[in-house]
Design a protein around this motif. Sequence first.
Motif, PDB file in Angstrom:
ATOM      1  N   LYS A  71      11.745 -10.922 -12.988  1.00 35.72           N
ATOM      2  CA  LYS A  71      10.489 -10.344 -13.460  1.00 35.72           C
ATOM      3  C   LYS A  71      10.388  -8.848 -13.200  1.00 35.72           C
ATOM      4  CE  LYS A  71       8.770 -14.207 -14.967  1.00 35.72           C
ATOM      5  NZ  LYS A  71       8.566 -14.431 -16.419  1.00 35.72           N
ATOM      6  N   LEU A  72      11.132  -8.367 -12.213  1.00 35.03           N
ATOM      7  CA  LEU A  72      11.106  -6.936 -11.879  1.00 35.03           C
ATOM      8  C   LEU A  72      12.528  -6.391 -11.927  1.00 35.03           C
ATOM      9  CD1 LEU A  72       8.674  -7.137  -8.825  1.00 35.03           C
ATOM     10  CD2 LEU A  72       8.103  -6.326 -11.109  1.00 35.03           C
ATOM     11  N   PRO A  73      13.163  -6.416 -13.098  1.00 35.29           N
ATOM     12  CA  PRO A  73      14.556  -5.973 -13.185  1.00 35.29           C
ATOM     13  C   PRO A  73      14.701  -4.494 -12.862  1.00 35.29           C
ATOM     14  CG  PRO A  73      13.610  -6.226 -15.375  1.00 35.29           C
ATOM     15  CD  PRO A  73      12.611  -6.782 -14.409  1.00 35.29           C
ATOM     16  N   GLY A  74      15.761  -4.186 -12.117  1.00 36.72           N
ATOM     17  CA  GLY A  74      16.049  -2.795 -11.800  1.00 36.72           C
ATOM     18  C   GLY A  74      15.127  -2.180 -10.764  1.00 36.72           C
ATOM     19  N   THR A  75      14.315  -2.998 -10.095  1.00 34.80           N
ATOM     20  CA  THR A  75      13.365  -2.476  -9.123  1.00 34.80           C
ATOM     21  C   THR A  75      14.049  -2.287  -7.772  1.00 34.80           C
ATOM     22  OG1 THR A  75      11.579  -3.628 -10.254  1.00 34.80           O
ATOM     23  CG2 THR A  75      11.117  -2.818  -8.050  1.00 34.80           C
ATOM     24  N   ALA A  76      14.446  -1.090  -7.479  1.00 33.02           N
ATOM     25  CA  ALA A  76      15.084  -0.796  -6.198  1.00 33.02           C
ATOM     26  C   ALA A  76      14.597   0.565  -5.733  1.00 33.02           C
ATOM     27  CB  ALA A  76      16.597  -0.813  -6.321  1.00 33.02           C
ATOM     28  N   PRO A  77      13.407   0.637  -5.162  1.00 32.41           N
ATOM     29  CA  PRO A  77      12.837   1.927  -4.757  1.00 32.41           C
ATOM     30  C   PRO A  77      13.680   2.603  -3.680  1.00 32.41           C
ATOM     31  CG  PRO A  77      11.569   0.111  -3.831  1.00 32.41           C
ATOM     32  CD  PRO A  77      12.536  -0.496  -4.799  1.00 32.41           C
ATOM     33  N   LYS A  78      13.914   3.889  -3.859  1.00 30.06           N
ATOM     34  CA  LYS A  78      14.731   4.654  -2.918  1.00 30.06           C
ATOM     35  C   LYS A  78      13.897   5.449  -1.920  1.00 30.06           C
ATOM     36  CE  LYS A  78      18.462   3.286  -4.996  1.00 30.06           C
ATOM     37  NZ  LYS A  78      19.300   2.236  -4.374  1.00 30.06           N
ATOM     38  N   SER A  79      12.594   5.533  -2.144  1.00 28.81           N
ATOM     39  CA  SER A  79      11.717   6.281  -1.245  1.00 28.81           C
ATOM     40  C   SER A  79      10.399   5.536  -1.110  1.00 28.81           C
ATOM     41  CB  SER A  79      11.461   7.691  -1.785  1.00 28.81           C
ATOM     42  OG  SER A  79      10.656   7.632  -2.964  1.00 28.81           O
ATOM     43  N   LEU A 102      -1.977   0.723   2.701  1.00 33.47           N
ATOM     44  CA  LEU A 102      -1.704  -0.582   2.092  1.00 33.47           C
ATOM     45  C   LEU A 102      -2.911  -1.499   2.227  1.00 33.47           C
ATOM     46  CD1 LEU A 102       1.929  -1.293   3.347  1.00 33.47           C
ATOM     47  CD2 LEU A 102       1.230  -0.303   1.158  1.00 33.47           C
ATOM     48  N   VAL A 103      -3.568  -1.414   3.386  1.00 31.88           N
ATOM     49  CA  VAL A 103      -4.764  -2.227   3.627  1.00 31.88           C
ATOM     50  C   VAL A 103      -5.928  -1.704   2.798  1.00 31.88           C
ATOM     51  CG1 VAL A 103      -6.386  -3.041   5.379  1.00 31.88           C
ATOM     52  CG2 VAL A 103      -3.962  -2.734   5.971  1.00 31.88           C
ATOM     53  N   ASP A 104      -6.160  -0.399   2.861  1.00 33.59           N
ATOM     54  CA  ASP A 104      -7.306   0.196   2.165  1.00 33.59           C
ATOM     55  C   ASP A 104      -7.213   0.029   0.648  1.00 33.59           C
ATOM     56  OD1 ASP A 104      -8.229   0.973   4.623  1.00 33.59           O
ATOM     57  OD2 ASP A 104      -7.576   3.063   4.430  1.00 33.59           O
ATOM     58  N   ASP A 105      -5.980   0.094   0.128  1.00 31.49           N
ATOM     59  CA  ASP A 105      -5.792  -0.020  -1.315  1.00 31.49           C
ATOM     60  C   ASP A 105      -5.680  -1.476  -1.776  1.00 31.49           C
ATOM     61  OD1 ASP A 105      -5.831   2.727  -1.434  1.00 31.49           O
ATOM     62  OD2 ASP A 105      -3.645   2.942  -1.467  1.00 31.49           O
ATOM     63  N   LYS A 106      -5.859  -2.389  -0.826  1.00 31.28           N
ATOM     64  CA  LYS A 106      -5.833  -3.831  -1.114  1.00 31.28           C
ATOM     65  C   LYS A 106      -4.526  -4.253  -1.782  1.00 31.28           C
ATOM     66  CE  LYS A 106     -10.885  -4.098  -1.471  1.00 31.28           C
ATOM     67  NZ  LYS A 106     -11.019  -4.559  -0.080  1.00 31.28           N
ATOM     68  N   HIS A 107      -3.438  -3.769  -1.209  1.00 28.89           N
ATOM     69  CA  HIS A 107      -2.131  -4.132  -1.733  1.00 28.89           C
ATOM     70  C   HIS A 107      -1.636  -5.475  -1.196  1.00 28.89           C
ATOM     71  CE1 HIS A 107      -1.827  -0.665  -4.072  1.00 28.89           C
ATOM     72  NE2 HIS A 107      -1.228   0.169  -3.234  1.00 28.89           N
ATOM     73  N   PHE A 108      -2.188  -5.936  -0.081  1.00 30.22           N
ATOM     74  CA  PHE A 108      -1.843  -7.268   0.397  1.00 30.22           C
ATOM     75  C   PHE A 108      -2.622  -8.307  -0.409  1.00 30.22           C
ATOM     76  CE2 PHE A 108      -1.002  -4.682   4.279  1.00 30.22           C
ATOM     77  CZ  PHE A 108       0.347  -4.995   4.420  1.00 30.22           C
ATOM     78  N   ILE A 109      -2.008  -9.440  -0.642  1.00 27.60           N
ATOM     79  CA  ILE A 109      -2.602 -10.495  -1.448  1.00 27.60           C
ATOM     80  C   ILE A 109      -3.942 -10.945  -0.862  1.00 27.60           C
ATOM     81  CG2 ILE A 109      -1.443 -12.353  -0.211  1.00 27.60           C
ATOM     82  CD1 ILE A 109      -1.055 -13.775  -2.901  1.00 27.60           C
ATOM     83  N   PRO A 147       0.433  -6.922  -5.041  1.00 24.61           N
ATOM     84  CA  PRO A 147       1.708  -6.263  -4.731  1.00 24.61           C
ATOM     85  C   PRO A 147       2.499  -6.940  -3.600  1.00 24.61           C
ATOM     86  CG  PRO A 147      -0.045  -4.649  -4.972  1.00 24.61           C
ATOM     87  CD  PRO A 147      -0.708  -5.991  -4.919  1.00 24.61           C
ATOM     88  N   ILE A 148       1.794  -7.351  -2.515  1.00 29.50           N
ATOM     89  CA  ILE A 148       2.507  -7.771  -1.309  1.00 29.50           C
ATOM     90  C   ILE A 148       2.000  -9.128  -0.821  1.00 29.50           C
ATOM     91  CG2 ILE A 148       3.110  -7.173   1.068  1.00 29.50           C
ATOM     92  CD1 ILE A 148       2.331  -4.269   0.397  1.00 29.50           C
ATOM     93  N   ALA A 149       2.927 -10.011  -0.483  1.00 28.26           N
ATOM     94  CA  ALA A 149       2.608 -11.282   0.180  1.00 28.26           C
ATOM     95  C   ALA A 149       2.811 -11.124   1.681  1.00 28.26           C
ATOM     96  CB  ALA A 149       3.500 -12.401  -0.348  1.00 28.26           C
ATOM     97  N   LEU A 150       1.896 -11.668   2.460  1.00 24.64           N
ATOM     98  CA  LEU A 150       2.011 -11.615   3.927  1.00 24.64           C
ATOM     99  C   LEU A 150       1.198 -12.741   4.538  1.00 24.64           C
ATOM    100  CD1 LEU A 150       2.812 -10.216   6.617  1.00 24.64           C
ATOM    101  CD2 LEU A 150       0.733  -8.830   6.378  1.00 24.64           C
ATOM    102  N   ASP A 151       1.855 -13.554   5.367  1.00 24.67           N
ATOM    103  CA  ASP A 151       1.148 -14.534   6.198  1.00 24.67           C
ATOM    104  C   ASP A 151       0.789 -13.837   7.505  1.00 24.67           C
ATOM    105  OD1 ASP A 151       1.044 -17.278   4.948  1.00 24.67           O
ATOM    106  OD2 ASP A 151       3.178 -16.854   4.680  1.00 24.67           O
ATOM    107  N   ALA A 192       4.389   3.563  -5.634  1.00 24.27           N
ATOM    108  CA  ALA A 192       4.089   3.569  -7.071  1.00 24.27           C
ATOM    109  C   ALA A 192       4.234   2.179  -7.672  1.00 24.27           C
ATOM    110  CB  ALA A 192       5.010   4.558  -7.788  1.00 24.27           C
ATOM    111  N   LEU A 193       5.219   1.429  -7.203  1.00 22.49           N
ATOM    112  CA  LEU A 193       5.387   0.049  -7.677  1.00 22.49           C
ATOM    113  C   LEU A 193       4.224  -0.826  -7.243  1.00 22.49           C
ATOM    114  CD1 LEU A 193       9.202  -0.513  -7.043  1.00 22.49           C
ATOM    115  CD2 LEU A 193       8.059  -0.317  -9.254  1.00 22.49           C
ATOM    116  N   PHE A 194       3.758  -0.615  -6.016  1.00 26.93           N
ATOM    117  CA  PHE A 194       2.589  -1.361  -5.541  1.00 26.93           C
ATOM    118  C   PHE A 194       1.373  -1.055  -6.412  1.00 26.93           C
ATOM    119  CE2 PHE A 194       4.310  -1.312  -0.891  1.00 26.93           C
ATOM    120  CZ  PHE A 194       5.154  -2.363  -1.201  1.00 26.93           C
ATOM    121  N   ALA A 195       1.167   0.228  -6.678  1.00 23.99           N
ATOM    122  CA  ALA A 195       0.013   0.635  -7.480  1.00 23.99           C
ATOM    123  C   ALA A 195       0.111   0.078  -8.899  1.00 23.99           C
ATOM    124  CB  ALA A 195      -0.089   2.158  -7.508  1.00 23.99           C
ATOM    125  N   LYS A 196       1.311   0.048  -9.451  1.00 23.23           N
ATOM    126  CA  LYS A 196       1.518  -0.482 -10.803  1.00 23.23           C
ATOM    127  C   LYS A 196       1.167  -1.967 -10.844  1.00 23.23           C
ATOM    128  CE  LYS A 196       5.071  -0.637 -14.443  1.00 23.23           C
ATOM    129  NZ  LYS A 196       5.144  -2.095 -14.677  1.00 23.23           N
TER     130      LYS A 196
END
Length: 442
Positions: A182-190, A263-270, A208-212, A196-200
Motif C-alpha cells: 500500500k505504501l510502495p517506495g516509502t523509505a524516509p531518509k530523514s 506526534l502527540v499534538d498532531d494526533k498522529h497516533f491512532i 499514521p502510527i499504531a502504538l499499544d 511528511a508521510l505522517f501528515a499525508k
Amino acid sequence: MLTSRSGVQCTTQPLRECPVTAAPLRAAAALTAAALALTACSGGNAASDDGKSFTYWSMWKENEPQAQVLAQAVADFEKETGIDVTVQWQGRDVLKKVVPALRGGDVPDLVDQEEAGVRANLVASDQFRDLSAVYAAEVPGSGKKVSDVVADKYTGTLKKDGKFFLVPYEIIGNGLWFDGSKLPGTAPKSWDELAALFAKAKGEGRAPIALDADIPYYNAYWTVGVLQGALGAGKVDELAKDKTGKAWDTPEVRAALGKVKALVDDKHFIDGYDGSKWPAVQEKWAQRQADFLLMGSWAPSETGPKAAQGFQFTFTPLPGAKTTVPVSNLGFAIPKPAKKAAAAEKFIAYFLKDAHLSKIATTAKNLTPNPALPVPDDLKGLGAALETLPVSRPIDGIDEIPGYAEEAFYPVNDQLIKGKTDVDGFLSQLAEKQANYWKKNG
C-alpha cells in the motif's frame, strides 16, 4: 524481549511468552567411537568436568520454532559426539530460576536469553563464564572459527572487561514497519521526510502510527529512538547515568523531545492508543488501520495471523541525523559455577554450523548473526539496513540499568507519549526521579 502471540510462532520479546508448557527433553545418546572431533575450548573456571554431558536450560517452550531447531541440533550433537545433553524448556523466566541456583551451586551448564537479560542477571554479578575460547574455537567441519561466522558488528556489546559473556544465534532488530503493497517506495531518509508521510496519511484520513501505549518500552521506542537518531548511539545511556538528572536539559534533547511531542499534538497516533490493551492496536495496524508500527523484528510473525490479505511486511530504519538500527543479540551463556562447561562450549560451536543456524532463519523466521545465511522474506529490509548502517541497543541500553527504566524513565515518558506533559514537564520530572534513583542506587 519476546511477547506472547495468538498464532503458532513465538517471537523474540522475552517479557511475555506463548501459552505452552515447559517440559524436559533428554535425547538418547548414541555413544560411538567415531565421536566428532570438536575443538576443546575450556575457559578455565569449571570443575568436575568430564566432557561427557551437560545440562541446558532454555528460554524457549518446547513447541516454539526456536525450540524445535535447538532440539534437533541437540539430538544431532548427541549422535555425533556421544555427549549426553539434558534440556529443560524453561521459558522466558529462565534466568530468574538460574539466579537463586547460583547461590546453591546447582546451576545449568548452558542457558540462552536476550543480551540484556544475561547482562542483568549474570554479568552484573560477575557470574558468567568467559566465552572468548568459544569464539576462537572451530565451527565443526567448516574450517572457520566462531568469530568468523558471527559478524563483528554484533559482538561489540558482548564483553565485560575484555571477556565475552554471550555467543549470539539470533538477532533482533527494531525499526518502522509498513505495508509495502500500500505504501510502495516509502523509505524516509530523514525525520522531515517521515513527518511528511505522517501528515499525508492524516490528511488522507488514515492513522499514521499504531502504538499499544500500555507497554512502557514500546512507548520508549519512540522517544529513545528519536533521541538516538539525533544524538547517536550510547548517548541516551550516558544521560541516564547522570547522577543529578539535569544532563538531559540541552537544546539537542529538547529538539528531539519536541518531535515526539508533535506526534502527540498532531494526533498522529491512532485513536485510542493511550487506552489500548496490547495487542489490540498492533493488530489494527496489520489490518491496515494505521500506516506505521515501530517494533522489533518479531512484528511480522506476531501480527501475521491477523494481517489483511496481501499485507507485505516492509522494514525501514527510524530515520535521524545519526540513523542506527537498534539490535539485541539473543544467544548462549554459561554460568560461572557450571560444572560441565567444556561440553556446553562444544555444543555452542556445533550449533553455529550452517546446517543448524540457518534454521533460525528458515524455520523460526528470524535473523542470524551470520550474514552469509538466508534472510527471511519479511526481514529483507532489516537485513539490508544492517548491511550498511551502524547498530545501537534497543532503548540505548537504559533498561540494563537495574530498576532505572521502571522507576525513572518509563513513568515520565508515558506521560509525554500520552499527552499528559510537555517537554518542560518531561525534563523536570525525569531530573527529579533520576536524581532520586541514583541517591538510592549509588
